[in-house]
Motif scaffolding. Sequence first.
Motif, mmCIF file in Angstrom:
data_model
loop_
_atom_site.group_PDB
_atom_site.id
_atom_site.type_symbol
_atom_site.label_atom_id
_atom_site.label_comp_id
_atom_site.label_asym_id
_atom_site.label_seq_id
_atom_site.Cartn_x
_atom_site.Cartn_y
_atom_site.Cartn_z
ATOM 1 N N LYS A 11 0.855 -1.191 0.000
ATOM 2 C CA LYS A 11 0.000 0.000 0.000
ATOM 3 C C LYS A 11 0.895 1.246 0.000
ATOM 4 C CE LYS A 11 -3.844 -2.326 2.328
ATOM 5 N NZ LYS A 11 -4.609 -2.460 1.075
ATOM 6 N N ALA A 12 1.538 1.460 -1.135
ATOM 7 C CA ALA A 12 2.505 2.550 -1.246
ATOM 8 C C ALA A 12 1.825 3.839 -1.690
ATOM 9 C CB ALA A 12 3.590 2.166 -2.246
ATOM 10 N N SER A 13 2.445 4.942 -1.346
ATOM 11 C CA SER A 13 1.943 6.253 -1.759
ATOM 12 C C SER A 13 2.199 6.456 -3.251
ATOM 13 C CB SER A 13 2.656 7.343 -0.966
ATOM 14 O OG SER A 13 4.020 7.407 -1.356
ATOM 15 N N PRO A 14 1.471 7.373 -3.880
ATOM 16 C CA PRO A 14 1.732 7.689 -5.292
ATOM 17 C C PRO A 14 3.178 8.107 -5.537
ATOM 18 C CG PRO A 14 -0.381 8.598 -4.618
ATOM 19 C CD PRO A 14 0.274 8.092 -3.371
ATOM 20 N N GLU A 15 3.777 8.815 -4.605
ATOM 21 C CA GLU A 15 5.167 9.250 -4.760
ATOM 22 C C GLU A 15 6.119 8.054 -4.758
ATOM 23 O OE1 GLU A 15 8.676 11.545 -5.013
ATOM 24 O OE2 GLU A 15 6.600 11.848 -5.618
ATOM 25 N N ALA A 16 5.867 7.104 -3.874
ATOM 26 C CA ALA A 16 6.715 5.908 -3.822
ATOM 27 C C ALA A 16 6.569 5.087 -5.098
ATOM 28 C CB ALA A 16 6.354 5.072 -2.597
ATOM 29 N N VAL A 17 5.355 4.967 -5.591
ATOM 30 C CA VAL A 17 5.120 4.247 -6.845
ATOM 31 C C VAL A 17 5.852 4.936 -7.990
ATOM 32 C CG1 VAL A 17 3.356 3.639 -8.547
ATOM 33 C CG2 VAL A 17 2.943 3.216 -6.123
ATOM 34 N N VAL A 75 15.032 -5.902 -13.811
ATOM 35 C CA VAL A 75 14.290 -5.463 -12.631
ATOM 36 C C VAL A 75 13.748 -6.700 -11.928
ATOM 37 C CG1 VAL A 75 12.292 -4.185 -11.804
ATOM 38 C CG2 VAL A 75 13.691 -3.252 -13.668
ATOM 39 N N VAL A 76 14.199 -6.925 -10.702
ATOM 40 C CA VAL A 76 13.812 -8.118 -9.936
ATOM 41 C C VAL A 76 12.862 -7.688 -8.825
ATOM 42 C CG1 VAL A 76 14.648 -10.095 -8.605
ATOM 43 C CG2 VAL A 76 16.092 -9.086 -10.409
ATOM 44 N N SER A 77 11.717 -8.365 -8.721
ATOM 45 C CA SER A 77 10.774 -8.032 -7.659
ATOM 46 C C SER A 77 9.906 -9.247 -7.360
ATOM 47 C CB SER A 77 9.930 -6.811 -8.040
ATOM 48 O OG SER A 77 9.363 -6.228 -6.893
ATOM 49 N N GLY A 78 8.919 -9.056 -6.461
ATOM 50 C CA GLY A 78 8.192 -10.196 -5.927
ATOM 51 C C GLY A 78 6.753 -10.342 -6.350
ATOM 52 N N LEU A 79 6.312 -9.538 -7.329
ATOM 53 C CA LEU A 79 4.969 -9.636 -7.903
ATOM 54 C C LEU A 79 3.861 -9.345 -6.891
ATOM 55 C CD1 LEU A 79 4.170 -10.261 -10.873
ATOM 56 C CD2 LEU A 79 3.487 -12.513 -10.118
ATOM 57 N N ALA A 80 4.189 -8.678 -5.804
ATOM 58 C CA ALA A 80 3.162 -8.264 -4.856
ATOM 59 C C ALA A 80 2.503 -6.981 -5.348
ATOM 60 C CB ALA A 80 3.772 -8.042 -3.471
ATOM 61 N N GLU A 81 1.414 -6.611 -4.705
ATOM 62 C CA GLU A 81 0.759 -5.350 -5.032
ATOM 63 C C GLU A 81 1.670 -4.174 -4.658
ATOM 64 O OE1 GLU A 81 -2.727 -5.913 -2.644
ATOM 65 O OE2 GLU A 81 -3.948 -6.475 -4.388
ATOM 66 N N GLY A 82 1.375 -3.018 -5.173
ATOM 67 C CA GLY A 82 2.109 -1.820 -4.788
ATOM 68 C C GLY A 82 3.419 -1.645 -5.524
ATOM 69 N N ILE A 83 4.502 -1.528 -4.784
ATOM 70 C CA ILE A 83 5.811 -1.232 -5.357
ATOM 71 C C ILE A 83 6.260 -2.327 -6.320
ATOM 72 C CG2 ILE A 83 8.269 -0.934 -4.835
ATOM 73 C CD1 ILE A 83 6.529 1.488 -4.160
ATOM 74 N N ASP A 84 6.093 -3.582 -5.936
ATOM 75 C CA ASP A 84 6.525 -4.690 -6.807
ATOM 76 C C ASP A 84 5.835 -4.604 -8.160
ATOM 77 O OD1 ASP A 84 7.507 -5.358 -4.294
ATOM 78 O OD2 ASP A 84 7.141 -7.500 -4.541
ATOM 79 N N THR A 85 4.511 -4.457 -8.132
ATOM 80 C CA THR A 85 3.746 -4.389 -9.374
ATOM 81 C C THR A 85 4.196 -3.217 -10.236
ATOM 82 O OG1 THR A 85 1.794 -5.480 -8.435
ATOM 83 C CG2 THR A 85 1.432 -4.047 -10.328
ATOM 84 N N ALA A 86 4.387 -2.062 -9.612
ATOM 85 C CA ALA A 86 4.816 -0.879 -10.361
ATOM 86 C C ALA A 86 6.171 -1.112 -11.030
ATOM 87 C CB ALA A 86 4.890 0.327 -9.424
#
Length: 304
Positions: free
Chosen positions: A120-126, A143-154
């Motif tokens: 649940k990241a802020s628009p600025e963090a995204v 780009v390596v990430s975990g496919l979670a909602e929020g930052i990962d998805t972005a």
Amino acid sequence: MSRVIDDEALALVALLRHTEARKSWRAVVTEVREAGALEVLHRQNPQTLLDSDPVALLLKAARQDLHAWSDLARVLTLFDDDFPPQLLEVHDVPPLLFARGHLAARGEAELGACIVGSRKASPEAVRIAREVANSLVSMGVAVVSGLAEGIDTAAHQAALAAGGRTVAVIGTGIDQVYPAANRQLQQRIEREGLVLSQFWPGSGPTKASFPMRNATMSAYGMCTLIVAAGEHSGARIQARQAVAHGRPLILTRDVASTTEWGRDLAGSAYDVQVVSDADGAVEAIRAVLKRPRQLDELLADLVQ
């Protein structure tokens, strides 16, 4: 695979299936790296005069497992040449991986950086996550990430939109989707990038699976950037894993100032850097990428 490697892969799967209730996977990996999986399997399942060969039965079941899994994904054990070599550097290397998509070149570590953070990241963090992902693509970095909602998805979406490579390390079986809203994203990454899982097919999300996933993700990338996170965010687990693995850790100033664990890590003697914005994060990652080249140059100077 050669017959020896194939036997070791079968024995490793048999060990993981047979001993996971009694022993951690890390303990199994430690034993098989010292003595070999087939030898450990024989030690744990000695044959008696009255019994059929227990090892043969376990290997037969493992072969059936591998045959069934081959329809779902590429299965890699830590004995395989295609197993990501950077994972072999850490103490909690996953003993096997299920892969969908395009693996890095055989024997070569992926040039990648992890971008993770709050669901649940802020628009600025995204925005920061997207900007950093775009920059990494322009640098030829995955780009390596975990496919979670929020930052990962972005981060995943930005990498794909820029025509770059992205790697998703997931906390479920390779044939599962979590969260459900990311089904199409996961399928696209399978086609254009790489999805990795260390869990048995059919496994759903659990409280234990995501910390294990974070450890693997930390080991897979050259460094980890945490864009946004709360006091009890799962990102803090990856932060600590990165430190434990000796991987550089980059925190945004927000994370370093608003969380106790962020303040502790930022003030520690570990390889942790605090950045103020996307440009600072990109420069920090760029500096990390230069380190192997600088080490090669130093070694070359020493042998002259």
